[in-house]
Design a protein around this motif. Structure first.
Motif, PDB file in Angstrom:
ATOM      1  N   VAL A  81       0.922  -1.124   0.217  1.00 38.30           N
ATOM      2  CA  VAL A  81       0.039   0.032   0.116  1.00 38.30           C
ATOM      3  C   VAL A  81       0.969   1.141  -0.061  1.00 38.30           C
ATOM      4  O   VAL A  81       1.848   1.437   0.879  1.00 38.30           O
ATOM      5  N   THR A  82       0.665   2.149  -1.002  1.00 37.07           N
ATOM      6  CA  THR A  82       1.411   3.382  -0.836  1.00 37.07           C
ATOM      7  C   THR A  82       0.556   4.563  -0.463  1.00 37.07           C
ATOM      8  O   THR A  82      -0.457   4.706  -1.185  1.00 37.07           O
ATOM      9  N   LEU A  83       0.882   5.342   0.313  1.00 34.75           N
ATOM     10  CA  LEU A  83       0.185   6.406   0.887  1.00 34.75           C
ATOM     11  C   LEU A  83       0.855   7.893   0.611  1.00 34.75           C
ATOM     12  O   LEU A  83       2.257   8.034   1.033  1.00 34.75           O
ATOM     13  N   SER A  84       0.391   8.664  -0.103  1.00 27.95           N
ATOM     14  CA  SER A  84       0.859  10.070  -0.442  1.00 27.95           C
ATOM     15  C   SER A  84       0.571  11.164   0.000  1.00 27.95           C
ATOM     16  O   SER A  84       0.991  12.250  -0.033  1.00 27.95           O
ATOM     17  N   ASP A  85      -0.342  11.146   1.179  1.00 25.30           N
ATOM     18  CA  ASP A  85      -0.636  12.328   1.780  1.00 25.30           C
ATOM     19  C   ASP A  85      -0.475  12.223   3.673  1.00 25.30           C
ATOM     20  O   ASP A  85      -1.289  12.762   4.147  1.00 25.30           O
ATOM     21  N   LEU A  86       0.651  11.678   3.741  1.00 22.30           N
ATOM     22  CA  LEU A  86       0.773  11.778   5.113  1.00 22.30           C
ATOM     23  C   LEU A  86       1.475  12.918   5.630  1.00 22.30           C
ATOM     24  O   LEU A  86       2.478  13.505   5.048  1.00 22.30           O
ATOM     25  N   ALA A  87       0.763  13.637   6.557  1.00 21.01           N
ATOM     26  CA  ALA A  87       1.385  14.882   7.203  1.00 21.01           C
ATOM     27  C   ALA A  87       2.650  14.810   7.811  1.00 21.01           C
ATOM     28  O   ALA A  87       2.839  13.583   8.254  1.00 21.01           O
ATOM     29  N   ASP A  88       3.360  15.704   8.112  1.00 23.92           N
ATOM     30  CA  ASP A  88       4.546  15.754   8.943  1.00 23.92           C
ATOM     31  C   ASP A  88       4.273  15.218  10.335  1.00 23.92           C
ATOM     32  O   ASP A  88       2.957  15.658  10.863  1.00 23.92           O
ATOM     33  N   GLY A  89       5.026  14.535  10.919  1.00 26.87           N
ATOM     34  CA  GLY A  89       4.705  13.848  12.191  1.00 26.87           C
ATOM     35  C   GLY A  89       5.041  12.599  12.611  1.00 26.87           C
ATOM     36  O   GLY A  89       6.002  11.954  11.731  1.00 26.87           O
ATOM     37  N   GLU A  90       5.176  12.012  13.834  1.00 27.97           N
ATOM     38  CA  GLU A  90       5.332  10.662  14.266  1.00 27.97           C
ATOM     39  C   GLU A  90       4.079   9.653  13.926  1.00 27.97           C
ATOM     40  O   GLU A  90       3.183   9.954  14.465  1.00 27.97           O
ATOM     41  N   TYR A  91       4.425   8.482  13.424  1.00 30.78           N
ATOM     42  CA  TYR A  91       3.333   7.632  13.236  1.00 30.78           C
ATOM     43  C   TYR A  91       3.828   6.159  13.827  1.00 30.78           C
ATOM     44  O   TYR A  91       5.220   5.992  13.777  1.00 30.78           O
ATOM     45  N   TYR A  92       3.037   5.384  14.057  1.00 30.20           N
ATOM     46  CA  TYR A  92       3.404   4.177  14.461  1.00 30.20           C
ATOM     47  C   TYR A  92       2.317   3.150  13.553  1.00 30.20           C
ATOM     48  O   TYR A  92       1.144   3.274  13.306  1.00 30.20           O
ATOM     49  N   TRP A  93       3.008   2.059  12.883  1.00 31.69           N
ATOM     50  CA  TRP A  93       2.262   1.477  11.921  1.00 31.69           C
ATOM     51  C   TRP A  93       2.601  -0.253  12.411  1.00 31.69           C
ATOM     52  O   TRP A  93       3.562  -0.463  12.681  1.00 31.69           O
ATOM     53  N   ARG A  94       1.516  -1.258  11.820  1.00 32.96           N
ATOM     54  CA  ARG A  94       1.676  -2.552  11.972  1.00 32.96           C
ATOM     55  C   ARG A  94       0.922  -3.109  10.940  1.00 32.96           C
ATOM     56  O   ARG A  94      -0.178  -2.517  10.611  1.00 32.96           O
ATOM     57  N   VAL A  95       1.181  -4.474  10.698  1.00 24.16           N
ATOM     58  CA  VAL A  95       0.455  -5.054   9.663  1.00 24.16           C
ATOM     59  C   VAL A  95      -0.144  -6.308  10.182  1.00 24.16           C
ATOM     60  O   VAL A  95       0.748  -7.139  11.141  1.00 24.16           O
ATOM     61  N   GLY A  96      -1.068  -6.932   9.940  1.00 26.62           N
ATOM     62  CA  GLY A  96      -1.782  -8.243  10.439  1.00 26.62           C
ATOM     63  C   GLY A  96      -2.141  -9.117   9.389  1.00 26.62           C
ATOM     64  O   GLY A  96      -2.292  -8.482   8.150  1.00 26.62           O
ATOM     65  N   VAL A  97      -2.333 -10.407   9.890  1.00 27.29           N
ATOM     66  CA  VAL A  97      -2.886 -11.282   8.843  1.00 27.29           C
ATOM     67  C   VAL A  97      -3.791 -12.116   9.120  1.00 27.29           C
ATOM     68  O   VAL A  97      -3.628 -12.545  10.515  1.00 27.29           O
ATOM     69  N   ILE A  98      -4.960 -12.445   8.594  1.00 22.90           N
ATOM     70  CA  ILE A  98      -5.606 -13.623   8.850  1.00 22.90           C
ATOM     71  C   ILE A  98      -5.343 -14.834   7.783  1.00 22.90           C
ATOM     72  O   ILE A  98      -5.607 -14.472   6.581  1.00 22.90           O
TER      73      ILE A  98
END
Length: 439
Positions: free
Chosen positions: A397-414
């Motif tokens: 997945v590509t995201l082009s509109d993330l504003a400046d700042g700190e983010y936390y991300w994770r991915v899950g699977v079923i």
């Protein structure tokens, strides 16, 4: 249940020494109406002329006049027998079978006879089924010779003997219902004879000490070359005996079965991991894994000095694990058996900046349909996700509109199992990763 005799012996590990001990053994036959020494010799002795040796051994003055009820001692080595065979129930890895100077390729179901030399290499296992239903399992790095595998005609009894030259074996012996039945396991410094029990035999590679540990049934132990006149020591289930080349004999209580932490855990990682509750007297632990509850088809094993046991990858399926604690004095403890599910499902992810924004990518292994879920949180791992995309079948997945700042991300699977008889799904997540955006 009559069980085990272990006698510390001073003989070399060669077959000749073991055979001499076997040949010195005798059975007792009680004369019946119509018996004569000559007729018994003709029917049951390997050579008719050996009746002379039997007459001399029993100090019989008139072999033609033997009262009914007379007890006759006969060396087992003189008796006729029908060769018995062991069947190769299961094997894994590099197993060597030599018989009559010829190497035989192992095949499940093949018969293996007296005189065979069996060896297992590293990460290799095999299980034999004897004619009476007894079961013998060899783990990795073990060497065993089948020195006796016979059915004695006179007594209609079995005569089995195995010689453990290296490593260890587990004997699960069917109850022996005839007085003359014999099942023995020899090592370079000890011999055991059982009448229906479950026990382990091991030869220490460094010291040469022979360990016997009783899981079920009872064992009687005597130091020295013979049971005659020796002090017998009872070794019931939960205890063990260690014999050295000097004839010393030590008895010990076996450590209790270890407790597996999170026994319901699905083993989904590439490497199988088992955590054990630490025991106060244990210096290590051993695990054996089989595809069946009887531990005929052993597929893996490991031994560690800590409490975390790791095994190489295994195919998906249901398995059984047997865990034991190891004591500082060399004894292996009582077993605890667990069942577990193996379903491979690995997951990893990465994030990087590209020409068109930030690309989140994930990957993993596992059979069956896999659907992914991407979560992105702002400022904190505990905040409400600003992006929560579920049911993704792609890996990017590509995201082009993330504003400046700190983010936390994770991915899950079923991941849904590909086995229609075991349709349980697995859900798992990666750990949160931090991403700082500064455009």
């Amino acid at each position: 249940m009559v069980a085990l005799c272990i006698c510390a012996l001073a003989f070399a590990p060669g077959e000749t020494a073991a055979q001499k001990k076997s040949d010195a053994e005798q059975i007792t036959y009680v004369f019946k109406r119509g018996d004569t020494l000559s007729s018994l010799a003709n029917k049951y002795l390997r050579k008719w002329s050996d009746y002379v040796a039997v007459q001399r051994l029993n100090r019989i003055a008139d072999p033609h006049n033997m009262p009914v009820g007379t007890s006759l001692r006969i060396p087992v080595s003189l008796l006729k027998y029908r060769p018995s065979e062991a069947r190769l129930s299961a094997f894994r890895g590099n197993v060597s079978i030599a018989s009559g100077g010829q190497n035989r390729a192992p095949v499940a179901g093949m018969n293996i006879g007296e005189g065979s030399d069996i060896r297992t290499a590293a990460r290799s296992f095999m299980t034999l089924q004897l004619e009476d239903g007894s079961q013998v399992s060899l783990p990795s790095n073990s060497q065993v010779r089948i020195t006796r595998l016979r059915h004695i005609l006179l007594t209609d009894s079995i005569d089995y003997e195995l010689a453990v030259d290296k490593g260890r074996i587990r004997s699960k012996v069917a109850p022996l219902d005839k007085k003359a039945d014999r099942y023995r396991v020899r090592t370079p410094v000890a011999v055991s004879a059982v009448r229906g029990t479950d026990y382990r035999t091991r030869v220490d590679d460094v010291s040469g000490t022979a360990f016997s540990e009783t899981v079920e049934g009872e064992v009687v132990v005597a130091a020295g070359e013979s049971l005659n006149g020796a002090t017998l020591v009872a070794i019931p289930a939960g205890t063990g005996a260690a014999a050295t080349a000097s004839g010393a004999l030590a008895k010990a209580e076996l450590l209790p079965p270890p407790e597996l932490l999170d026994p319901a855990k699905v083993q989904s990682e590439a490497e199988l991991l088992f955590a054990v509750e630490p025991g106060p007297s244990a210096v290590g632990y051993r695990i054996i894994v089989a595809s069946d509850a009887g531990f005929v088809d052993i597929v893996a094993e490991a031994q560690v000095s800590g409490t975390q046991l790791a095994l190489p990858t295994l195919p998906n399926g249901r398995y059984f694990a047997k865990l034991t604690a190891l004591a500082a004095d060399g004894f292996e403890g009582m077993p605890a058996t667990y069942s577990f599910k193996r379903q491979l499902s690995t997951l990893g992810g990465s994030a990087d900046a590209g020409d068109f924004g930030y690309r989140f990518k994930w990957f993993g292994e596992g059979e069956g349909e896999r659907f992914y879920r991407l979560q992105i949180l702002k400022d904190s791992k505990t905040s409400v996700p600003i992006i929560d995309e579920a049911g993704l079948s792609t890996d990017t997945v590509t995201l082009s509109d993330l504003a400046d700042g700190e983010y936390y991300w994770r991915v899950g699977v079923i991941q849904f199992s590909s086995d229609p008889e075991d349709p349980e799904a697995i859900e798992k997540w990666t750990e949160f990763e931090k991403l700082t955006v500064a455009n």
